[in-house]
Motif scaffolding. Sequence first.
Motif, PDB file in Angstrom:
ATOM      1  N   GLY A 103       0.812  -1.203   0.000  1.00 20.04           N
ATOM      2  CA  GLY A 103       0.000   0.000   0.000  1.00 20.04           C
ATOM      3  C   GLY A 103       0.848   1.256   0.000  1.00 20.04           C
ATOM      4  N   PHE A 104       0.289   2.334  -0.573  1.00 23.32           N
ATOM      5  CA  PHE A 104       0.985   3.619  -0.645  1.00 23.32           C
ATOM      6  C   PHE A 104       0.072   4.734  -0.151  1.00 23.32           C
ATOM      7  CE2 PHE A 104       2.981   1.024  -3.896  1.00 23.32           C
ATOM      8  CZ  PHE A 104       4.322   1.238  -3.674  1.00 23.32           C
ATOM      9  N   GLN A 105       0.637   5.601   0.672  1.00 24.95           N
ATOM     10  CA  GLN A 105      -0.064   6.805   1.122  1.00 24.95           C
ATOM     11  C   GLN A 105       0.817   8.013   0.843  1.00 24.95           C
ATOM     12  OE1 GLN A 105      -3.305   7.688   2.686  1.00 24.95           O
ATOM     13  NE2 GLN A 105      -2.304   9.431   1.731  1.00 24.95           N
ATOM     14  N   PRO A 106       0.584   8.735  -0.259  1.00 28.46           N
ATOM     15  CA  PRO A 106       1.355   9.959  -0.514  1.00 28.46           C
ATOM     16  C   PRO A 106       0.977  11.037   0.506  1.00 28.46           C
ATOM     17  CG  PRO A 106       0.285   9.125  -2.512  1.00 28.46           C
ATOM     18  CD  PRO A 106      -0.320   8.400  -1.366  1.00 28.46           C
ATOM     19  N   LEU A 107       1.974  11.782   0.977  1.00 31.13           N
ATOM     20  CA  LEU A 107       1.754  12.790   1.999  1.00 31.13           C
ATOM     21  C   LEU A 107       2.332  14.140   1.580  1.00 31.13           C
ATOM     22  CD1 LEU A 107       2.710  10.748   5.202  1.00 31.13           C
ATOM     23  CD2 LEU A 107       0.396  11.280   4.396  1.00 31.13           C
ATOM     24  N   ALA A 108       1.615  15.196   1.917  1.00 37.29           N
ATOM     25  CA  ALA A 108       2.113  16.558   1.721  1.00 37.29           C
ATOM     26  C   ALA A 108       2.638  17.057   3.054  1.00 37.29           C
ATOM     27  CB  ALA A 108       0.999  17.460   1.200  1.00 37.29           C
ATOM     28  N   VAL A 113       8.442  20.157  -1.609  1.00 43.74           N
ATOM     29  CA  VAL A 113       8.456  21.189  -2.644  1.00 43.74           C
ATOM     30  C   VAL A 113       7.236  21.024  -3.548  1.00 43.74           C
ATOM     31  CG1 VAL A 113       9.738  22.081  -4.621  1.00 43.74           C
ATOM     32  CG2 VAL A 113      10.969  21.334  -2.568  1.00 43.74           C
ATOM     33  N   VAL A 114       6.839  19.776  -3.776  1.00 43.46           N
ATOM     34  CA  VAL A 114       5.708  19.479  -4.651  1.00 43.46           C
ATOM     35  C   VAL A 114       4.398  19.763  -3.925  1.00 43.46           C
ATOM     36  CG1 VAL A 114       4.518  17.670  -5.938  1.00 43.46           C
ATOM     37  CG2 VAL A 114       7.018  17.745  -5.902  1.00 43.46           C
ATOM     38  N   ARG A 115       3.513  20.512  -4.567  1.00 46.85           N
ATOM     39  CA  ARG A 115       2.174  20.775  -4.057  1.00 46.85           C
ATOM     40  C   ARG A 115       1.175  20.423  -5.150  1.00 46.85           C
ATOM     41  NH1 ARG A 115       2.767  21.028   1.376  1.00 46.85           N
ATOM     42  NH2 ARG A 115       4.716  22.153   1.835  1.00 46.85           N
ATOM     43  N   LEU A 116       0.241  19.543  -4.842  1.00 44.49           N
ATOM     44  CA  LEU A 116      -0.687  19.049  -5.850  1.00 44.49           C
ATOM     45  C   LEU A 116      -2.071  19.652  -5.670  1.00 44.49           C
ATOM     46  CD1 LEU A 116       0.208  15.226  -5.865  1.00 44.49           C
ATOM     47  CD2 LEU A 116       1.035  17.008  -7.420  1.00 44.49           C
ATOM     48  N   SER A 117      -2.581  20.266  -6.723  1.00 41.98           N
ATOM     49  CA  SER A 117      -3.978  20.674  -6.728  1.00 41.98           C
ATOM     50  C   SER A 117      -4.840  19.421  -6.869  1.00 41.98           C
ATOM     51  CB  SER A 117      -4.249  21.623  -7.893  1.00 41.98           C
ATOM     52  OG  SER A 117      -4.031  20.947  -9.126  1.00 41.98           O
ATOM     53  N   ALA A 118      -6.147  19.552  -6.699  1.00 40.29           N
ATOM     54  CA  ALA A 118      -7.046  18.398  -6.822  1.00 40.29           C
ATOM     55  C   ALA A 118      -6.941  17.775  -8.219  1.00 40.29           C
ATOM     56  CB  ALA A 118      -8.480  18.819  -6.529  1.00 40.29           C
ATOM     57  N   GLU A 119      -6.862  18.613  -9.243  1.00 37.95           N
ATOM     58  CA  GLU A 119      -6.763  18.105 -10.618  1.00 37.95           C
ATOM     59  C   GLU A 119      -5.433  17.390 -10.841  1.00 37.95           C
ATOM     60  OE1 GLU A 119      -6.967  19.737 -15.261  1.00 37.95           O
ATOM     61  OE2 GLU A 119      -7.247  21.117 -13.565  1.00 37.95           O
ATOM     62  N   LYS A 124      -1.941  12.451 -11.144  1.00 37.38           N
ATOM     63  CA  LYS A 124      -0.816  11.723 -10.562  1.00 37.38           C
ATOM     64  C   LYS A 124      -1.253  10.331 -10.109  1.00 37.38           C
ATOM     65  CE  LYS A 124       2.981  14.198 -10.600  1.00 37.38           C
ATOM     66  NZ  LYS A 124       4.249  13.687 -11.221  1.00 37.38           N
ATOM     67  N   LEU A 125      -2.427  10.239  -9.493  1.00 44.59           N
ATOM     68  CA  LEU A 125      -2.928   8.943  -9.046  1.00 44.59           C
ATOM     69  C   LEU A 125      -3.091   7.985 -10.217  1.00 44.59           C
ATOM     70  CD1 LEU A 125      -5.571   9.945  -6.349  1.00 44.59           C
ATOM     71  CD2 LEU A 125      -3.468   8.656  -5.967  1.00 44.59           C
ATOM     72  N   GLU A 126      -3.646   8.486 -11.309  1.00 42.29           N
ATOM     73  CA  GLU A 126      -3.809   7.648 -12.507  1.00 42.29           C
ATOM     74  C   GLU A 126      -2.443   7.191 -13.022  1.00 42.29           C
ATOM     75  OE1 GLU A 126      -5.836   7.890 -16.980  1.00 42.29           O
ATOM     76  OE2 GLU A 126      -6.080   9.526 -15.548  1.00 42.29           O
ATOM     77  N   HIS A 127      -1.487   8.102 -13.038  1.00 40.49           N
ATOM     78  CA  HIS A 127      -0.135   7.774 -13.488  1.00 40.49           C
ATOM     79  C   HIS A 127       0.509   6.745 -12.573  1.00 40.49           C
ATOM     80  CE1 HIS A 127       3.895   8.321 -15.093  1.00 40.49           C
ATOM     81  NE2 HIS A 127       4.327   8.666 -13.897  1.00 40.49           N
ATOM     82  N   ASP A 152      -2.758  15.649   3.524  1.00 38.34           N
ATOM     83  CA  ASP A 152      -1.881  16.523   4.286  1.00 38.34           C
ATOM     84  C   ASP A 152      -1.327  15.742   5.472  1.00 38.34           C
ATOM     85  OD1 ASP A 152      -1.008  19.424   4.927  1.00 38.34           O
ATOM     86  OD2 ASP A 152      -1.875  18.683   6.795  1.00 38.34           O
ATOM     87  N   TYR A 153      -0.034  15.820   5.686  1.00 38.46           N
ATOM     88  CA  TYR A 153       0.616  15.052   6.752  1.00 38.46           C
ATOM     89  C   TYR A 153      -0.033  15.292   8.112  1.00 38.46           C
ATOM     90  CZ  TYR A 153       4.133  13.648  10.169  1.00 38.46           C
ATOM     91  OH  TYR A 153       4.768  13.077  11.254  1.00 38.46           O
ATOM     92  N   LYS A 154      -0.278  16.550   8.453  1.00 43.39           N
ATOM     93  CA  LYS A 154      -0.785  16.877   9.788  1.00 43.39           C
ATOM     94  C   LYS A 154      -2.159  16.272  10.032  1.00 43.39           C
ATOM     95  CE  LYS A 154       1.861  21.153  10.395  1.00 43.39           C
ATOM     96  NZ  LYS A 154       1.800  22.611  10.627  1.00 43.39           N
TER      97      LYS A 154
END
Length: 241
Positions: A103-108, A113-119, A124-127, A152-154
């Motif tokens: 399993g993977f949980q990407p965290l901000a 440095v990378v900030r992802l908008s909803a779009e 990215k998820l599809e990729h 978000d990490y927090k």
Amino acid sequence: MPRFFCPQPLTIGAHVALPEAVAHHVQVLRLAQGELITLFNGEGGEYTASLAEIGRRSASAEVKAHSPREIELPFAVTLAQALPEGSKMDWIIEKAIELGVSGFQPLAAQRCVVRLSAERAEKKLEHWRGIIISASEQSGRNRLALLAPPQDYKNWITQQDLHRRIILTPRAEQSLAEWARHQPPQAVTLVVGPEGGLSEQEEDQALRHGALPLAMGPRILRTETAALAAVSILSAAWGGI
């Protein structure tokens, strides 16, 4: 034998239309009618199938046999990875799949440095799902790792988790290798910071919510190295290799 992910019901004797991406690979590999391929749908085991029809943009196969073969780790590992720069996340996911991460949980995190908008996050998820599929095909895994939307990490660190959370930090007094040698195999979530690591406040927050701090050794590892080294350490200690 070429292996392909085929997300549909598979039963012996069934004729199945292969997904467009698989049909394209059949063309690229110049496979011929009657050749055998391996299919898996992520529900367990794998199927031997014979190519029945091959068109310019389509292909079908007849399912011949089923094997219950599984090569998953004997314990579940979720990788909670703070988003790194550039294409590093692609590399981390690909190699982590090869090592058996489930399993993977990407965290901000604060220092990401990378900030992802909803779009952008959805793209990215599809990729990343595509990378999980191709890496599973290549490595022989018959089950796909779960991929959660970025959080978000927090917010994420305050949520309850059935798995033991391990935060990798050079501040820890005990190493992951030492801890694993004295523990039975168990489901864990590895929390890995971005370039520059998690902030002191983020680490303290993790500890307040029950995370176990463990170190990777005397050397400071890059974020893309730490995650893979940690999975390898657990596999060596708990019989996953």
